[in-house]
Scaffold this motif. Structure first.
Motif, short mmCIF file in Angstrom:
data_model
loop_
_atom_site.label_atom_id
_atom_site.label_comp_id
_atom_site.label_asym_id
_atom_site.label_seq_id
_atom_site.Cartn_x
_atom_site.Cartn_y
_atom_site.Cartn_z
N UNK B 50 1.30 -1.02 -0.11
CA UNK B 50 0.04 -0.08 -0.38
C UNK B 50 0.63 0.79 0.40
N UNK B 51 0.70 2.10 -0.79
CA UNK B 51 1.36 3.09 -1.10
C UNK B 51 0.64 4.15 -1.39
N UNK B 52 0.95 5.06 -0.24
CA UNK B 52 -0.32 6.01 0.29
C UNK B 52 0.84 6.44 -0.45
N UNK B 57 -5.13 6.19 0.53
CA UNK B 57 -4.50 5.30 0.86
C UNK B 57 -3.65 5.54 1.82
N UNK B 58 -3.88 7.13 2.69
CA UNK B 58 -3.02 7.15 4.36
C UNK B 58 -4.16 6.44 5.43
N UNK B 59 -4.31 7.08 4.54
CA UNK B 59 -6.01 6.40 6.73
C UNK B 59 -5.97 5.25 6.31
N UNK B 60 -5.47 4.76 5.03
CA UNK B 60 -6.21 3.62 5.17
C UNK B 60 -4.71 2.75 6.02
N UNK B 61 -3.60 3.53 5.33
CA UNK B 61 -2.52 3.34 6.09
C UNK B 61 -2.52 3.01 7.84
N UNK B 62 -3.09 4.29 8.05
CA UNK B 62 -3.15 4.76 9.55
C UNK B 62 -3.54 3.43 9.99
N UNK B 63 -4.96 3.37 9.42
CA UNK B 63 -5.58 1.67 10.09
C UNK B 63 -5.44 1.03 10.03
N UNK B 64 -4.95 0.59 8.95
CA UNK B 64 -3.82 -0.70 9.17
C UNK B 64 -2.84 -0.99 11.01
N UNK B 82 -8.72 -2.37 6.84
CA UNK B 82 -9.33 -2.21 5.43
C UNK B 82 -8.87 -2.02 4.44
N UNK B 83 -8.68 -1.84 3.70
CA UNK B 83 -7.77 -2.44 2.32
C UNK B 83 -7.83 -1.14 1.64
N UNK B 84 -7.09 -1.10 1.52
CA UNK B 84 -6.11 0.29 0.68
C UNK B 84 -7.41 1.47 0.59
N UNK B 85 -8.20 1.53 -0.10
CA UNK B 85 -8.80 2.48 -0.52
C UNK B 85 -10.07 2.60 0.37
N UNK B 86 -9.88 1.45 0.11
CA UNK B 86 -11.92 1.16 0.91
C UNK B 86 -11.61 1.30 2.01
N UNK B 87 -11.01 1.88 2.62
CA UNK B 87 -10.52 1.59 4.07
C UNK B 87 -12.03 2.17 4.55
N UNK B 88 -12.99 3.11 4.22
CA UNK B 88 -14.28 3.22 5.51
C UNK B 88 -14.66 1.85 5.02
N UNK B 190 -10.12 6.41 19.28
CA UNK B 190 -9.19 7.04 19.65
C UNK B 190 -8.46 7.91 18.20
N UNK B 191 -7.89 7.36 17.69
CA UNK B 191 -6.85 7.62 16.87
C UNK B 191 -7.40 8.40 15.79
N UNK B 192 -8.34 7.78 14.40
CA UNK B 192 -8.47 9.00 13.52
C UNK B 192 -9.35 9.24 13.62
#
Lengths: 75, 807
Positions: B50-52, B57-64, B82-88, B190-192
């Motif tokens: 996952x390249x932000x 993607x960035x969100x996704x990475x953070x979620x990860x 959440x994967x990739x973009x579809x973090x949400x 907490x985080x996001x």
């Protein structure tokens, strides 16, 4: 230590006006009655003795309480 | 919320799908990863792949990242980030699925995931792919699964196709969803910085779910507390309710038994436990209630029966009580009367009234004698002042006024005896006698009036008179000092009785002062002096008639009687003022004889008098008795008994006759004892007294040791031993009442045996047993085991109940 209250049956049969029998079960109940009466009496006498700031129950304490207790114990 | 979120998620997903270009995410074999615990790997992979590039993607990475943290914290589930973009989307998915954190698998594009999700069965939405490790946890899996199903169902709507394979895994992981959800929630919160509303909504949904998770547990607690609270509330309420119930009982007690019984039973049952707690603040009662519980548990049927019985009993007992009270009162009144009547013979000396009746009867017996004696008494009064002169005057007076030769002779004999007695003694006695004389005179007058009534008494008197006369004549002949003393002791006891009776009869004013004094004093039973004085006086006139007719009696017997009479009054004199000793000696035969006969006549033996006089007389009696002849005494006694029986039958009640018979042997005992030694007569009267009471009254006392032990045990403080007499009396009274009550109850139930229910009823009436405190509690508290076994059935193996229920 404390065993069966002796002579309870004979006391009751003596005091009863008519000839009446006493079952052993009811003899136990009579003992219960006497124990309850004695406990109440002792408690009252103790309270009375405490009123007079005496740790020992004496005869006059008992006498003062007796009349009240006898009245209470009449059925 | 969920539907809205779903919609929003759907919307988002559709939007995403539509907008974003289908990229080929770096997806490995998603299934492989899903199956295996590639949770950790997946995030790494994701990170690698996952390249932000985009904010998503960035969100996704953070979620990860967060997922990884969560995973590290909670090894529960392999959260599916959440994967990739579809973090949400993934988050939504995870939320939707009520799953834990979603671990995005690199191998699968969000589209794939969504598709898989859609394809998956509505109920079986696996959600998390990377949750292999969290198999162990399946707490609220059921709830989670349900939620997941619901959420997934919502997700199915959007156009998403999910691989079938993933579904299974997702299903498998549903169980872990619960924990993941909570964890995911935490992470999300907490985080996001929630960007998407959905996320927030999802989070909210998650939050909602979390409380739902917790609620069951909490509910349990609350339930328990609720139970407890309810119990407490019951207790408090029961106080007021109890009073109301009691009032209701009293009101309804006499009317609608059935209805009230039911209501009572209900109230008792409902408020039974609580009532006890409310009413009684003692800690023991709580234990009792617990016991009650156990008792109830042990015998539910019995308890209900008891309650119903109790309920029903109150009414009948109320009525019965009223009746019983009436009966008891009546009985008490009757008993009181009976007791009062009975008391006389048993208690002996203390009852003057009783004796007075007897005296009156006997007075009637001595009517004839009294008439003559009154005049003599008056003459005697004058004589007393001058010891020797009085005697002479009496003789002079008596001689001309011989209504009955016997009487005058007796009086003469008495006077002679008096003269022979020591003059100073008479003088001293005279002083005492003066006081009693007027009393004696008045009584004599009254007695004379009564004399006319009883023919039988006259006959008896006649019988007595000849004896007295004979005795008097004998007394005249015999030496007076020594013999009189001894004889006085012997008949003293009898004389006492007679004196008591003769008190009203102051026939013998002619007699020495002491006699008159004795008679009235005896009536009062308080002045021994008076009584002793009177005895000789009374004896005098009596002796006169008796002696006159006593032709049949042997001289020896007469002598004995006269001696006895003389001794008796003399002894009596001795007792009271102690100055009478010499006086008694001075008034030998006549006094003794008179008193003796009087005693016989009356036989209303006053134990008190006798006892009071006996010790005092003992000394004199001893001296006198020794000299007397046994034969004479015995003969006298026999005759006395005969005389007594003749004089008494019609008038005196049976118990009095018994007493008289009792007392007759008394002097015999005393006489016999006197011969043996001085010491014996003294204790003899006392044991004799007890013997009299013995057969009539049984021993009804608890042992001292037992009583004191029990009392000390209950007192719990020091108890001085001088409480024992008081305690014994109290217990005596208590047993009287107890027996009376129990007997009344049993007889009321037309039974001849005191049953347990009688005792229970009594306990109830005393207030020890109430609706809240059953008998069993008291039994268990106070009684020993063997008694408890008798009273409370115990179930043993083999369906055996001890004791056997007799039904």
């Amino acid at each position: 230590m404390l065993k069966k209250a002796p002579k309870l049956k004979s006391i009751i049969t003596t005091k009863a006006k008519t000839t009446i029998n006493v079952r052993p079960t009811s003899e136990a109940m009579i003992e219960l009655l006497t124990l309850m009466f004695l406990s109440n009496l002792a408690e009252e006498a103790k309270a009375k003795a405490f009123e007079e700031k005496s740790a020992t129950i004496r005869a006059h304490h008992l006498k003062a309480v007796s009349k009240k207790m006898l009245k209470k114990a009449k059925g | 919320m969920d539907p809205t979120e779903d919609l929003s998620s759907r919307v988002l997903l559709t939007h995403i799908l539509s907008t974003e270009t289908p990229r080929t995410p770096i997806t490995r074999s998603a299934s492989q990863q899903l199956s295996t615990s590639a949770t950790k790997s997946s995030p790494r992979l994701r990170n690698k792949y996952a390249v932000p590039q985009t904010p998503k993607a960035i969100l996704k990475l953070s979620q990860i990242h967060k997922l990884r943290e969560s995973i590290s914290r909670q090894p529960l589930n392999a959260t599916n980030a959440t994967r990739g973009r579809t973090r949400s989307v993934s988050s939504r998915l995870s939320n939707m699925h009520a799953a834990n954190s979603m671990v995005l698998e690199d191998g699968e594009t969000p589209r794939h995931l969504l598709m898989n999700i859609l394809q998956t069965e509505p109920v079986m939405t696996p959600l998390t792919h990377g949750r292999a490790a969290s198999e162990g946890r399946q707490p609220s899996s059921a709830n989670l699964s349900k939620r997941c199903s619901i959420e997934l169902s919502g997700l199915d709507l959007p156009d998403l196709t999910i691989g079938a394979a993933s579904t299974q895994k997702r299903l498998f992981r549903k169980r872990h969803l619960t924990f993941d959800i909570s964890a995911f929630e935490k992470r999300l919160n907490a985080g996001e910085d929630l960007v998407d509303e959905n996320e927030e909504s999802e989070q909210s949904s998650l939050t909602l779910s979390s409380p739902t998770l917790k609620t069951p547990f909490v509910e349990v607690r609350t339930e328990k507390r609720g139970l407890q609270r309810r119990a407490l509330q019951r207790r408090r309420i029961s106080e007021t309710g109890f009073d109301a119930a009691v009032d209701g009982w009293s009101m309804e007690g006499e009317t609608g038994r059935g209805q009230t019984a039911q209501s009572l039973s209900k109230t008792t049952s409902s408020e039974g436990f609580t009532l006890g707690l409310s009413k009684l603040s003692d800690s023991d009662i709580t234990s009792e209630i617990i016991h009650r519980h156990t008792a109830l548990c042990a015998q539910p049927g019995a308890m209900t029966d008891n309650l119903s019985i109790v309920a029903t009993r109150d009414k009948p007992t109320v009525r019965v009580e009223e009746e019983d009270q009436m009966e008891v009162e009546q009985m008490e009144v009757e008993l009181g009367k009976d007791k009062s009547v009975y008391a006389f013979p048993t208690e002996g000396g203390g009852r003057t009234s009783k004796w007075k009746f007897d005296c009156d009867d006997q007075m009637k017996d001595n009517a004839t004698v009294a008439e003559e004696e009154t005049g003599v008494a008056e003459s005697l009064d004058t004589v007393r002042e001058d010891a020797a002169n009085t005697e002479e005057e009496e003789n002079n007076v008596e001689a001309p006024t011989e209504l009955e030769d016997t009487q005058t002779e007796e009086q003469d004999g008495v006077d002679s005896q008096v003269e022979e007695d020591v003059v100073p003694d008479t003088q001293t006695e005279e002083q005492d006698g003066v006081d009693s004389e007027p009393e004696g005179v008045a009584e004599a007058v009254s007695q004379s009036e009564e004399e006319d009534v009883a023919p039988d008494s006259q006959e008896a008197a006649v019988d007595i008179e000849p004896e007295e006369d004979s005795a008097k004549s004998q007394s005249e002949e015999e030496e007076e000092t020594a013999d009189d003393q001894s004889e006085q002791e012997v008949p003293a006891e009898e004389v006492e009785d007679d004196l008591a009776d003769s008190q009203p009869e102051d026939k013998h004013d002619g007699k020495p002062e002491g006699e008159d004094a004795e008679q009235p004093s005896e009536q009062e039973e308080r002045d021994l002096e008076h009584t002793s004085r009177r005895a000789p006086r009374s004896e005098g006139p009596l002796v006169v008639p008796v002696t006159e007719a006593a032709g049949d009696l042997d001289d020896a017997t007469e002598e004995g009687w006269s001696d006895g009479k003389s001794k008796a009054p003399s002894s009596l004199h001795m007792e009271s003022p102690k100055t009478h000793a010499s006086y008694t000696d001075a008034d030998p035969g006549a006094d003794n004889e008179n008193s003796f006969h009087l005693l016989e006549l009356a036989n209303d033996t006053k134990d008190g008098l006798l006892n009071d006089k006996s010790p005092e007389e003992a000394a004199e009696e001893e001296e006198e008795e020794e000299e007397e002849e046994e034969e004479e005494k015995r003969k006298k006694k026999r005759r006395r008994t005969v005389m007594v029986s003749l004089s008494i039958p019609s008038k005196t009640p049976a118990f009095v006759r018994q007493k008289m018979n009792f007392f007759q042997p008394k002097p015999q005992n005393i006489q016999a004892s006197s011969r043996t030694g001085e010491a014996i007569p003294v204790p003899k009267p006392k044991p004799v007294r007890k013997k009299e009471k013995g057969p009539a009254k049984k021993q009804t006392e608890l042992p001292k040791r037992y009583l004191m032990d029990v009392f000390k045990h209950f007192a719990k403080t020091k108890v001085s031993p001088d409480v024992y007499p008081v305690l014994r009396d109290i217990m005596d009274k208590y047993f009287d009442r107890l027996a009376e009550d129990l007997e009344t109850y049993a007889l009321h139930a037309k039974r001849k045996t005191i049953e347990v229910e009688d005792a229970v009823l009594l306990l109830r009436r005393q207030g020890h047993v109430t609706d809240t405190v059953p008998v069993e509690v008291l039994i268990e508290k106070y009684l020993r085991m063997e008694q408890r076994k008798l009273l409370i059935p115990i179930a043993t193996s083999g369906n055996v109940v001890i004791p056997k229920k007799r039904l």
